[in-house]
Design an enzyme around this catalytic site. Structure first.
Site, short mmCIF file in Angstrom:
data_model
loop_
_atom_site.label_atom_id
_atom_site.label_comp_id
_atom_site.label_asym_id
_atom_site.label_seq_id
_atom_site.Cartn_x
_atom_site.Cartn_y
_atom_site.Cartn_z
N ARG A 1 0.98 -1.26 0.15
CA ARG A 1 0.00 -0.07 -0.11
C ARG A 1 0.90 1.30 0.10
O ARG A 1 0.50 2.39 -0.19
CB ARG A 1 -1.06 0.07 1.25
CG ARG A 1 -1.97 -1.05 1.12
CD ARG A 1 -2.94 -1.16 2.28
NE ARG A 1 -2.41 -2.10 3.27
CZ ARG A 1 -2.79 -2.18 4.42
NH1 ARG A 1 -4.13 -1.68 4.72
NH2 ARG A 1 -2.28 -3.02 5.43
N GLN A 2 2.07 1.10 0.30
CA GLN A 2 3.09 2.26 0.12
C GLN A 2 3.73 2.33 -1.04
O GLN A 2 4.93 1.89 -1.08
CB GLN A 2 4.16 2.21 1.33
CG GLN A 2 3.38 2.26 2.84
CD GLN A 2 4.33 2.13 3.89
OE1 GLN A 2 5.42 3.22 3.82
NE2 GLN A 2 4.18 1.29 4.78
N HIS B 1 -1.39 -4.71 -4.61
CA HIS B 1 -1.98 -3.90 -4.32
C HIS B 1 -2.17 -2.99 -5.58
O HIS B 1 -3.23 -2.08 -5.78
CB HIS B 1 -1.90 -3.07 -3.30
CG HIS B 1 -2.71 -1.62 -2.69
ND1 HIS B 1 -3.98 -2.01 -2.35
CD2 HIS B 1 -2.47 -0.69 -2.68
CE1 HIS B 1 -4.36 -0.96 -2.10
NE2 HIS B 1 -3.72 0.12 -2.40
N ASP C 1 -14.50 1.34 -3.99
CA ASP C 1 -13.75 2.77 -4.55
C ASP C 1 -13.44 2.65 -5.97
O ASP C 1 -13.45 2.00 -6.54
CB ASP C 1 -12.55 3.11 -3.54
CG ASP C 1 -11.39 1.88 -3.63
OD1 ASP C 1 -11.34 1.56 -4.67
OD2 ASP C 1 -11.01 1.60 -2.65
N LYS D 1 -16.46 6.97 -2.30
CA LYS D 1 -16.31 7.26 -0.77
C LYS D 1 -15.35 8.59 -0.64
O LYS D 1 -14.53 8.83 -1.46
CB LYS D 1 -15.58 6.29 -0.01
CG LYS D 1 -14.13 5.61 -0.39
CD LYS D 1 -13.94 4.59 0.52
CE LYS D 1 -12.60 4.07 -0.05
NZ LYS D 1 -12.20 2.74 0.56
N ASP E 1 -12.53 -6.59 -3.24
CA ASP E 1 -11.37 -5.84 -3.13
C ASP E 1 -10.06 -6.71 -2.94
O ASP E 1 -10.26 -7.88 -2.62
CB ASP E 1 -11.64 -4.84 -1.76
CG ASP E 1 -10.64 -3.45 -1.87
OD1 ASP E 1 -10.02 -3.56 -2.66
OD2 ASP E 1 -11.19 -2.70 -1.13
#
Length: 339
Positions: free
Chosen positions: A104-105, A138, A179, A202, A228
């Site tokens: 996620r980074q 991700h 999303d 969102k 997801d």
């Protein structure tokens, strides 16, 4: 003499999955395949020590190790196992990372922040890993962070088989992206099961807190499936389920590849309006998750085993992206499907 078969070694992150892969490989190869005998332990100061008890000289080695919680410990285990194998003259080392932590980074979201996914990629390649096999990164562009081959498998073919088995008909099924960023992933599953697509838009006031959700698309009378890649604390997922029901959905299910499920996640899901949450076993789940009535875990060992064998014998890994290719592999779990 090196053995004619690939060899599998595991860290402590997800030994059940590693053992399941070894069992599946025994079935495929017609010979007993076990995990390489090794110990991965910690000294009193929590330094990690690895000792491999079998000869691995000239062997094609596959390390099964998710970098899930505790992410730093499991990452270090992977690096140290790799170093031990490299110094023991293994011919090739492939890291099988079902869940790639730090994914996620993958970009700088603001000034003076790291791109940790790139750093982790550098560490893995620098330790001696020559190939990475993972699932549902991700962000797909993380493959470009590595200067070694990366095979990124998808859970959507497994989810498609599971949906067709449990839902029987998809006439009133709608796939929902939680999303805008996950639309491509949701669209791919929707195409596999021939279902329409909707989006939950969102808005966040600050990181980790969703202030408003809006459904884009008509979900009235539909059985909604939220898709997801990661479910962490499950706050957004549970809120999205409520919003969909308020918008007219008859029931809400969720299919998530990596069930991180940290903090209050299990309690939230138990009390939520979600009828079911399906996650893969890319992360070893603790007993509270396995005991939760509305959480179900689907296996990835059949897919990973076939991918390992394809890498080992030099055949296509991308063939596993097709539902029809996986159907025979998953036949014992989903009998009688016609895909």
């Amino acid at each position: 003499m090196p053995s004619p078969d690939p060899k599998i070694i595991s860290g402590n992150a997800n030994r059940p999955l590693a053992k399941a892969i070894a069992r599946r490989m025994s079935m495929h190869r017609g010979v007993q395949v076990g995990l390489v005998d090794a110990r991965v332990e910690r000294f009193n100061d929590q330094e990690i020590f690895v000792e491999v008890f079998e000869n691995v000289r000239g062997e094609d080695m596959f390390i099964v190790q998710s970098t899930s919680n505790p992410a730093n410990d499991n990452l270090m285990e992977l690096l140290i196992i790799t170093d031990a194998l490299r110094r023991s003259s293994a011919s090739r080392i492939t890291a099988v990372i079902p869940y790639f932590g730090y994914a996620r980074q993958d970009r700088r979201s603001k000034a003076r922040t790291p791109i940790s996914a790139k750093l982790v990629a550098n560490l893995i390649a620098g330790s001696g890993v020559e190939r990475v096999l993972t699932m549902d990164l991700h962000a797909a562009q993380i493959q470009g962070f590595f200067d070694i081959p990366v095979d990124n498998l998808y859970a959507s073919p497994i989810f498609a088989l599971d949906i067709m088995h449990h839902f029987k008909t998809t006439e009133d099924v709608m796939v929902v992206s939680p999303d805008v960023g996950g639309v491509a992933r949701a669209r791919e599953l929707a195409q596999r099961i021939n279902a329409p697509l909707s989006i939950v838009d969102k808005r966040r006031e600050k990181a980790g807190e969703v202030s408003e959700m809006t459904v884009i698309g008509d979900v009235t009378g539909q059985r909604c499936i939220i898709v997801d890649d990661i479910c962490d604390t499950a706050g957004t997922l549970c809120k999205a389920a409520d919003v969909l029901l308020d918008a007219g959905a008859t029931e809400v299910h969720a299919y998530i590849t990596h069930g991180v499920l940290s903090g209050p996640a299990v309690e939230r899901i138990t009390k939520s309006s979600l009828k079911s949450l399906v996650v893969t076993d890319s992360i070893a789940q603790p007993q509270p998750v396995r005991d939760c009535a509305n959480i179900r875990v689907v296996p990835t060992a059949p897919m990973f085993t076939q991918a390992i064998l394809n890498i080992w014998n030099g055949t296509s890994v991308s063939s596993l992206f097709d539902t029809s290719t996986l159907e025979p592999i998953y036949e014992p779990l989903y009998p009688g499907l016609d895909v």
